[in-house]
Design a protein around this motif. Sequence first.
Motif, mmCIF file in Angstrom:
data_model
loop_
_atom_site.group_PDB
_atom_site.id
_atom_site.type_symbol
_atom_site.label_atom_id
_atom_site.label_comp_id
_atom_site.label_asym_id
_atom_site.label_seq_id
_atom_site.Cartn_x
_atom_site.Cartn_y
_atom_site.Cartn_z
ATOM 1 N N UNK A 94 0.785 -1.115 0.195
ATOM 2 C CA UNK A 94 -0.181 -0.216 -0.142
ATOM 3 C C UNK A 94 1.040 0.907 -0.394
ATOM 4 N N UNK A 95 2.265 1.216 0.821
ATOM 5 C CA UNK A 95 2.763 2.309 1.052
ATOM 6 C C UNK A 95 3.222 2.774 -0.404
ATOM 7 N N UNK A 97 2.390 1.239 -3.688
ATOM 8 C CA UNK A 97 1.739 2.635 -4.439
ATOM 9 C C UNK A 97 1.127 3.701 -4.047
ATOM 10 N N UNK A 98 1.470 3.703 -2.734
ATOM 11 C CA UNK A 98 0.474 5.184 -2.549
ATOM 12 C C UNK A 98 1.923 6.059 -2.901
ATOM 13 N N UNK A 103 -1.796 5.656 -10.958
ATOM 14 C CA UNK A 103 -2.940 5.018 -11.564
ATOM 15 C C UNK A 103 -3.927 5.789 -12.077
ATOM 16 N N UNK A 122 -6.734 13.549 -1.501
ATOM 17 C CA UNK A 122 -6.352 12.596 -1.006
ATOM 18 C C UNK A 122 -5.509 11.078 -0.760
ATOM 19 N N UNK A 126 -2.929 10.360 2.584
ATOM 20 C CA UNK A 126 -2.596 8.699 2.603
ATOM 21 C C UNK A 126 -1.195 8.864 3.526
ATOM 22 N N UNK B 4 -6.558 11.498 6.934
ATOM 23 C CA UNK B 4 -7.004 11.265 6.378
ATOM 24 C C UNK B 4 -8.208 10.503 6.348
ATOM 25 N N UNK B 275 -5.478 3.750 -4.228
ATOM 26 C CA UNK B 275 -4.664 5.171 -4.354
ATOM 27 C C UNK B 275 -3.653 4.558 -2.984
ATOM 28 N N UNK B 276 -3.675 4.110 -2.357
ATOM 29 C CA UNK B 276 -2.081 2.994 -1.302
ATOM 30 C C UNK B 276 -2.546 3.558 0.043
#
Lengths: 234, 363
Positions: A94-95, A97-98, A103, A122, A126, B4, B275-276
């Motif tokens: 997740x980290x 990807x963020x 994308x 957003x 995050x 968030x 979005x992670x």
Amino acid sequence: MIYANYCRKRVIEMESYICFNGVSMSFQTKYQRVDLFKHLDLSIHQNEFIVILGRSGSGKSTILNLIAGFLRPTSGAICIDGNDINKLTESQVSGFRNQRIGYVFQFFNLIDQFNAIENVMVPLLIAGYSKRAARERASDLLSVVSLTERRTHFPFQLSGGEQQRVAIARALANNPEIILADEPTGNLDSSTSESILAQLDQIHKSGKTVIVVTHDTTIANYATRIINMKELSQ
Amino acid sequence: MREILIFCLAKDLRYDFRKYIKQAVFLIPIISITLMFASIQNIKFINQSIFLGEMRYSSIQQTEEYEDVENCFAVYTGEIAVIDERNNVKILKNQYYCEVFNAVGSEFEFENTYFSFQNLNFDAKNLSKSEIIISYDIAQRLDVGVGDTVWLINSNGNESLYPYTVVSIMKTKYSYQNIGSEGTVLISDKSNHINLIDLYSDNGFKTFLLDSSGDILLSDEKDEASVFSLPTISTVVINIIFPILSILLITLVVARESGNLFSRKKKYISLLFGMGMPQKSIIRLLNGTELVILTFSTVCALLIYKFILLQQFIGQYVPWRFMLILMLVCLAAQIVVIHYSGKYIEMMIGQNDLCKLLQEKGD
């Protein structure tokens, strides 16, 4: 671990930024097992503009999903910048990807609850930005895609092209090295498509690796390399 | 990550406000009715008809005229209590040989307001000597409810304290007048009841009832009468089946709501994931949403439970102190429910292909 080291070695040797080593992907339907691709080897260098072409169901989008860490391959290794992403935990993916992936989807996929600037905020929130810092950065990004005056508009108040520009701004939020775009112009008219492609080209020129999956052969004009899924599967 | 989560939660609640209100409207009656059934085990329902005679009464041997007296109830001899709020301590004080009247309301000073302590002959089968039925008015003033303990003080002084457990609350709202040991006053609309006064005056331990038609019956004419009207439902049903059904119902409803929430938010979840946002944070966000809805629904349900179901419908005063405890219990239950709901959502995320959702057209 041994395999990861081997993979890292190979990456260094090949100087590739993203590498697929013998990646196979299959899934189980209700009745049968479907092999999407077998033993796929693919190497993508930094700052390339890759266009992946192929018929529907050939596994183009799956390649993007594998790079983004949405999916894990049935076998083989995917290394990005020397790291085998299959070895990462869920929160590490997740980290990753963020921070490192932006994308862009065919259907824009903006969050209906949020207006344009909030959609861009957003991924920043995050990533741990404060609300104020995230708002400032999002505002800058919207001005890059010429949407400053539309920043408080909700997705339903924006045209398809505008939504896609917000999506691009969102993808750029954390300044990622890799931009993945799945049919970014699939839902747009030709002139809007042109402007979106120009944006992607601009992103590529700013030093990022851009990988676009499409049916649209006109995008090929922007590509530094074209990958045809049919050839890959063979 | 907290920023968030708060940001998404606030935005989502505002955006889907109507849907959440609909969800709360669905949950509120279920929670309040479930609470009522879960707590019904502590309540002994009194036969209100014993205490209520729906007729007008005039006074006999009464120096003061009561023109708008609406009800007369439980006329008996025995111990009567008075509220004493001196020194900020609420106590109940015994009196002897008093009669009770109602519908004189605020004409009486608080200190002169008495309430009946149930020690009737006909009642012996149902009411133990440590149990007490108090009026709604008294319950409200003392802020005590079923299960609470009150103390009666012997008229000889403050030294003899007797604890009583409140087992029920009389629905009738009334005040009492201390007649004292000097004489007895009965308020009735029937003059031929005057002879009953003598029965009281003699030894003060004769009892009689008012039936629903307003006729006064001597206790020996109706010695089978019961103050409680609920023994028709078995204690197994009340003590075991009701609470189990209540827990089951709440679990099913919350599981259903969690499923609905997930289905409604699938796309939203997949976008945040894309979005992670880590899966744990997504679950925390959905749990937060559920917590807000459940807390709002529970607070509303508790108010409905207190003011409508228990106090209005069943006629049992629910003390605020008890409400606070109930709220804390409900919050603890919510946390447990949300924990399991989080597991359920995690399972649903596992079963749903989030990246497929990302490639689909919006909701």
